[in-house]
Every structure is written in structure tokens, then in C-alpha cells.
Design an enzyme around this catalytic site. Structure first.
Site, PDB file in Angstrom:
ATOM      1  N   GLY A   1       0.865  -1.184   0.000  1.00  0.00           N
ATOM      2  CA  GLY A   1       0.000   0.000   0.000  1.00  0.00           C
ATOM      3  C   GLY A   1       0.901   1.234   0.000  1.00  0.00           C
ATOM      4  O   GLY A   1       1.844   1.316   0.804  1.00  0.00           O
TER       5      GLY A   1
ATOM      6  N   ASP B   1      -1.323   4.898  -6.550  1.00  0.00           N
ATOM      7  CA  ASP B   1       0.088   4.705  -6.200  1.00  0.00           C
ATOM      8  C   ASP B   1       0.943   5.852  -6.708  1.00  0.00           C
ATOM      9  O   ASP B   1       2.005   6.128  -6.160  1.00  0.00           O
ATOM     10  CB  ASP B   1       0.591   3.365  -6.737  1.00  0.00           C
ATOM     11  CG  ASP B   1      -0.010   2.242  -5.911  1.00  0.00           C
ATOM     12  OD1 ASP B   1      -1.142   1.817  -6.199  1.00  0.00           O
ATOM     13  OD2 ASP B   1       0.639   1.829  -4.930  1.00  0.00           O
TER      14      ASP B   1
ATOM     15  N   ARG C   1      10.149  -0.963  -4.483  1.00  0.00           N
ATOM     16  CA  ARG C   1       8.942  -1.018  -5.324  1.00  0.00           C
ATOM     17  C   ARG C   1       8.875   0.307  -6.091  1.00  0.00           C
ATOM     18  O   ARG C   1       8.810   1.375  -5.480  1.00  0.00           O
ATOM     19  CB  ARG C   1       7.674  -1.228  -4.468  1.00  0.00           C
ATOM     20  CG  ARG C   1       7.677  -2.587  -3.769  1.00  0.00           C
ATOM     21  CD  ARG C   1       6.296  -2.991  -3.294  1.00  0.00           C
ATOM     22  NE  ARG C   1       5.421  -3.288  -4.399  1.00  0.00           N
ATOM     23  CZ  ARG C   1       4.090  -3.423  -4.278  1.00  0.00           C
ATOM     24  NH1 ARG C   1       3.516  -3.252  -3.100  1.00  0.00           N
ATOM     25  NH2 ARG C   1       3.348  -3.725  -5.315  1.00  0.00           N
TER      26      ARG C   1
ATOM     27  N   ASN D   1      -2.620   2.894 -10.463  1.00  0.00           N
ATOM     28  CA  ASN D   1      -3.152   2.170  -9.300  1.00  0.00           C
ATOM     29  C   ASN D   1      -3.156   0.685  -9.646  1.00  0.00           C
ATOM     30  O   ASN D   1      -2.752   0.272 -10.743  1.00  0.00           O
ATOM     31  CB  ASN D   1      -4.552   2.685  -8.945  1.00  0.00           C
ATOM     32  CG  ASN D   1      -5.020   2.157  -7.592  1.00  0.00           C
ATOM     33  OD1 ASN D   1      -4.285   2.236  -6.609  1.00  0.00           O
ATOM     34  ND2 ASN D   1      -6.205   1.596  -7.525  1.00  0.00           N
ATOM     35  N   LYS D   2      -3.606  -0.118  -8.719  1.00  0.00           N
ATOM     36  CA  LYS D   2      -3.569  -1.576  -8.874  1.00  0.00           C
ATOM     37  C   LYS D   2      -4.173  -2.025 -10.209  1.00  0.00           C
ATOM     38  O   LYS D   2      -5.192  -1.492 -10.645  1.00  0.00           O
ATOM     39  CB  LYS D   2      -4.321  -2.199  -7.694  1.00  0.00           C
ATOM     40  CG  LYS D   2      -4.361  -3.697  -7.660  1.00  0.00           C
ATOM     41  CD  LYS D   2      -3.007  -4.356  -7.785  1.00  0.00           C
ATOM     42  CE  LYS D   2      -2.008  -3.919  -6.734  1.00  0.00           C
ATOM     43  NZ  LYS D   2      -0.622  -4.335  -7.021  1.00  0.00           N
TER      44      LYS D   2
HETATM   45  O1  MRU Z   1       0.632  -3.791  -4.683  1.00  0.00           O
HETATM   46  P1  MRU Z   1      -0.041  -3.102  -3.521  1.00  0.00           P
HETATM   47  O2  MRU Z   1      -0.907  -3.988  -2.721  1.00  0.00           O
HETATM   48  O3  MRU Z   1       0.941  -2.338  -2.690  1.00  0.00           O
HETATM   49  O4  MRU Z   1      -0.984  -2.042  -4.229  1.00  0.00           O
HETATM   50  C1  MRU Z   1      -1.743  -1.164  -3.456  1.00  0.00           C
HETATM   51  C2  MRU Z   1      -2.651  -0.338  -4.275  1.00  0.00           C
HETATM   52  O5  MRU Z   1      -2.643  -0.378  -5.477  1.00  0.00           O
HETATM   53  C3  MRU Z   1      -3.514   0.648  -3.553  1.00  0.00           C
HETATM   54  O6  MRU Z   1      -4.682   0.862  -4.259  1.00  0.00           O
HETATM   55  C4  MRU Z   1      -2.706   1.921  -3.462  1.00  0.00           C
HETATM   56  O7  MRU Z   1      -1.516   1.778  -2.776  1.00  0.00           O
HETATM   57  C5  MRU Z   1      -3.441   3.139  -3.092  1.00  0.00           C
HETATM   58  S1  MRU Z   1      -4.134   3.435  -1.501  1.00  0.00           S
HETATM   59  C6  MRU Z   1      -3.338   2.808  -0.331  1.00  0.00           C
END
Ligand code: MRU
Length: 447
Positions: free
Chosen positions: A125, A323, A167, A333-334
Site C-alpha cells: 500500500g 500509487d 517497489r 493504481n492496482k
Molecule cells: O501492490 P499493492 O498492494 O501495494 O498495491 C496497493 C494499491 O494499489 C492501492 O490501491 C494503493 O496503494 C493506493 S491506496 C493505499
């Protein structure tokens, strides 16, 4: 008509929304956040406030915290921040890979631990990885406080690089590391006072955590203000969300899920469609768990069900996190977020990004310039230890996608709700935030 989401039984709802929590959330959505902003700079005070607010929100006090590295029997209950200090030199982070089955904490003693926990998704996150990276780097500064200045510089620069590269997509990570390193450089790379450097970096890391608490609270309040309120007698507001954007991902209240929780605790009738979020299942494993802990009505769906639900008129608004938001508003974003945005445009559904300004990167002009992390094939071919594709199958696993600004109805930040054109709106929001945080000048001092 498909089944409408079921409201929780009155008694279970009453159990969750007890008066203390309601009281807390009235404050959460209002004056506490304002007064928190006024004490920005008083790091210790705000840190204490942050810990207290988080423990109230999460329904748990530090005294209830689980044992270190000890699995809790059965399904873990209690809703908590993803990290806490065990001592001045050890941060404990929840191993999010193991949720929801078990709740285990792992120790972070410095930047190397933090980098590997971030790379391995123990902590994930965007805001949370920035905060853990900052704390890890500060702990490393403590470890090298007595080293020679040259050794200290080599170790801190190396640690910062390892963290930045852990990351690549979420800009909060590099932003937090750069902030600590700027503070270090400002003290002089070869300053002999290692203790002062360690103290300064710790304060900077704590400021990042404290500011995030304040910012995410403000963001939730701003998002709550634009959520459509269903008229009396209508069905609850149908919110769809993707990935995990709650306290586990953010350290405190959450971004998109912070808005959801603020709305729930403001007693808005609502129901959340939770995308399972293949391949890593942040929705199924983490968002469903957080919403369950918070008592928010929700239904888990396969990612591919989002389109048909929209087509049937069963989604009123989509709330997602970010992100990295580029200068023009394009948002990474994801993986799966872009698909939702295209579908939302097709069906005329508001598509709202909820992101603190720490996720905004004005140095990245547009989405094409955002680095997209490719993750391992195993995340696609293996689920919870079980192989689901033939050995040797070629896999492409981009962890994030980019939603063009034109598909985004609004970006909700701690400085309010921003609308296109996003570049001037983002710049103005950053100016407002900086002005809000600037220490007050005594009367008569030229600024
Ligand atoms: O790969 P992750 O689980 O770190 O991805 C997280 C996301 O994509 C969230 O939507 C993002 O960090 C935004 S809000 C916390």
C-alpha cells in the site's frame, strides 16, 4: 434484479457503531482533524494523537496487541494499523501476506529489513510503504550513529537506494526516503554528530507518519462530502472499490476505504462491492477483512463481475486509491483500475480517485512516464501454495495500470476535491498544503 446487499442485523450494527466510536467519528470527520493540523510541527504531540486516533479507529489499544511472531489462533479479529513500535529500535509490521488466516508481526530493525519487507509485500500500500521505509531508514541512522562520517554516509546512501528500488510505482516510497535524505544532506553529509543525524531522521519519519494521519483524516472528510446520499427509502449507496486502501495500506485511516468508513460511521446507508483483485487478492484477503472488522456491509465479487454490475445499475460510485498521480492527473493504481474506469465512463458512473498529495508526483508529466512494476509469475500461477497453471507457462504480471485523467471524475485529497484540469488543481492543492504546514511567523517578521 439481483439480490440486494443485506444490511447487518440491527444488534450487530449497534455493536459496531457504539457511542464511543460514533463520537470519535464525528470528531474524526470534523474538528479533531482541524486541530491536528494546527499542531503540525509539534511532532511528538501529533504522534501521540496519531497513535491514539488509530487505536480508537481500529478498535484496539496497544495493550491488546498480539505477541511478536506468534500466530493468533483462528481468524484474527481486531482491526489495526500495519505497524507499531516495540521499542526505540524495533518496529513491528503485520505480515500482510498471511492475512486473513493469521496475524503475525515481523520485526524491522533498519533499512535493510524495511526494504525486504516492502519488496516481499509483508507491508504494502503506497502510504504504508513510505512510512515503513522512513522509519527503517531512521533506525539505520541510529545504528550508524557512532560510525565514522564516511561509513555513515555510505551506509545511509546505500540504504536509501535499496529502499527507493524496493517497489518502483508507488511514489510515496521515494518521496519519503528523499525527504529523510534531504534532511540528512542539509545537516552535512559528513557531519560528525551521528546522534543528531539519527534524532533528526527519526523526527522526520515521525512527521511523515503524523502528517499522514492528519492528511488521511482530511481526505476522508472531503470524500464524505461528495458521496451521493441516497434519498430516504432508496437502497443503500452502492460503492465499488478495488485492491486494498484501508489502514493496512495507509498506516492510519485509509484513502478510498477511509472515505467508506467515515461514511459508515456517519451512519450513511451504504454497501461496498469489493473486487477480489487478482492476482494478489488484496480485495479478498485484506479489504474484506478490514470491512468485516469495521462492520461495514460489503460483498466480495470476482473482478470480472464489476462490469455486469455496472450494466445492471448496481454501482453508484467507484472509489479507488492511487500509487502515483502524474502532473496531468493520469493515475497509476492496482492492475484492474483502468478497466473499471473505462467501464464507469461507459455507464456514466462517477470514478473517484482518493489520494493524499504524498502520492502526487509533479515531476512525472503523465501516465506514460510512470514506472510500472512487473511482479513475479508465481503471483499469477500459484494461489496460496497451490499451482493453477502448467509449470513453465509464460506469464506477464504488471502490478499496476494507468488510468488517463480524462476518465477520472475527481481526485479527493487532504486539500479537498480536485476536478480537471488536474495539473493546476494539483499545484494549487500542494501550495495550500504547504501554506497550512508552514510554521506561523511571529508578527512583524517578513516572509
Ligand atoms: O501492490 P499493492 O498492494 O501495494 O498495491 C496497493 C494499491 O494499489 C492501492 O490501491 C494503493 O496503494 C493506493 S491506496 C493505499
Amino acid at each position: 434484479m439481483t439480490d440486494q446487499p443485506t444490511e447487518p442485523a440491527p444488534e450487530s450494527r449497534a455493536e459496531v457503531a457504539d457511542p464511543t466510536r460514533r463520537q470519535f467519528f464525528r470528531q474524526f470527520a470534523g474538528d479533531v482533524i482541524t486541530s491536528a493540523a494546527q499542531v503540525m510541527g509539534a511532532v511528538t504531540e501529533l504522534r501521540d494523537r496519531s497513535a491514539h486516533e488509530a487505536s480508537v479507529l481500529l478498535g484496539e489499544t496497544a495493550a491488546d496487541a498480539p505477541p511478536v511472531e506468534g500466530a493468533v489462533d483462528g481468524t484474527p479479529t481486531g482491526f489495526r494499523t500495519p505497524f507499531r513500535f516495540e521499542s526505540d529500535t524495533v518496529l513491528l509490521v503485520i505480515d500482510q501476506r498471511r492475512l486473513p488466516e493469521v496475524l503475525i508481526e515481523l520485526p524491522v530493525r533498519g533499512a535493510a529489513d524495511a526494504a525486504s519487507m516492502i519488496r516481499l509485500m509483508v507491508v504494502r500500500g503506497a502510504p504504508a510503504i513510505g512510512q515503513v521505509a522512513a522509519i527503517g531508514l531512521a533506525l539505520s541512522a541510529g545504528i550508524v550513529a557512532r560510525s565514522t562520517p564516511h561509513t555513515r554516509r555510505a551506509i545511509l546512501e546505500g540504504a536509501a537506494n535499496a529502499l527507493r528500488n524496493a517497489r518502483p510505482t508507488a511514489v510515496n516510497l521515494a518521496w519519503a526516503v528523499d525527504r529523510l535524505m534531504d534532511r540528512y544532506h542539509a545537516m552535512g553529509d559528513l557531519s560528525p554528530d551521528g546522534a543528531a543525524i539519527a534524532q533528526a531522521l527519526f523526527e522526520e519519519a515521525m512527521a511523515i507518519v503524523a502528517e499522514a494521519t492528519d492528511d488521511h483524516g482530511r481526505l476522508a472528510e472531503a470524500g464524505l462530502a461528495i458521496l451521493p446520499a441516497p434519498a430516504d427509502g432508496e437502497r443503500p449507496l452502492q460503492i465499488l472499490t478495488h485492491c486494498n486502501t484501508g489502514p493496512l495500506a495507509c498506516g492510519q485511516f485509509g484513502t478510498a476505504l477511509g472515505v467508506v468508513q467515515a461514511a459508515y460511521l456517519a451512519e450513511r446507508p451504504l454497501h461496498v462491492w469489493v473486487d477480489e483483485t487478482r492476482p494478489y487478492l488484496q480485495g479478498a484477503r485484506l479489504t474484506a477483512w478490514e470491512l468485516q472488522q469495521a462492520g461495514v456491509p460489503h460483498t466480495l465479487i470476482p473482478d470480472m463481475a464489476a462490469g455486469p454490475l455496472m450494466a445492471r445499475g448496481e454501482v453508484d460510485v467507484i472509489l479507488v486509491g492511487a500509487d502515483r498521480v502524474a502532473a496531468n492527473g493520469d493515475t497509476a493504481n492496482k492492475l484492474g483500475t483502468y478497466t473499471l474506469a473505462v467501464l464507469a465512463a461507459r455507464h456514466g458512473i462517477p470514478f473517484v480517485v482518493c489520494a493524499p498529495l504524498s502520492s502526487v508526483d509533479l515531476a512525472t508529466p503523465d501516465g506514460a512516464a510512470i514506472p510500472i512494476e512487473d511482479r513475479s509469475a508465481d503471483e499469477v500461477t500459484v494461489i496460496r501454495g497451490q499451482r493453477i497453471a502448467p509449470e513453465g507457462t509464460a506469464v506477464r504480471n504488471p502490478s499496476f495500470d494507468v488510468t488517463p485523467a480524462e476518465l477520472i471524475s475527481a481526485i479527493v485529497t487532504e486539500e479537498g476535491v480536485l476536478r480537471a484540469p488536474y495539473e493546476p488543481a494539483l499545484r494549487a492543492a500542494m501550495d495550500r498544503r504547504d501554506a497550512r504546514r508552514a510554521p506561523a511567523q511571529p508578527a512583524g517578521v517578513a516572509g
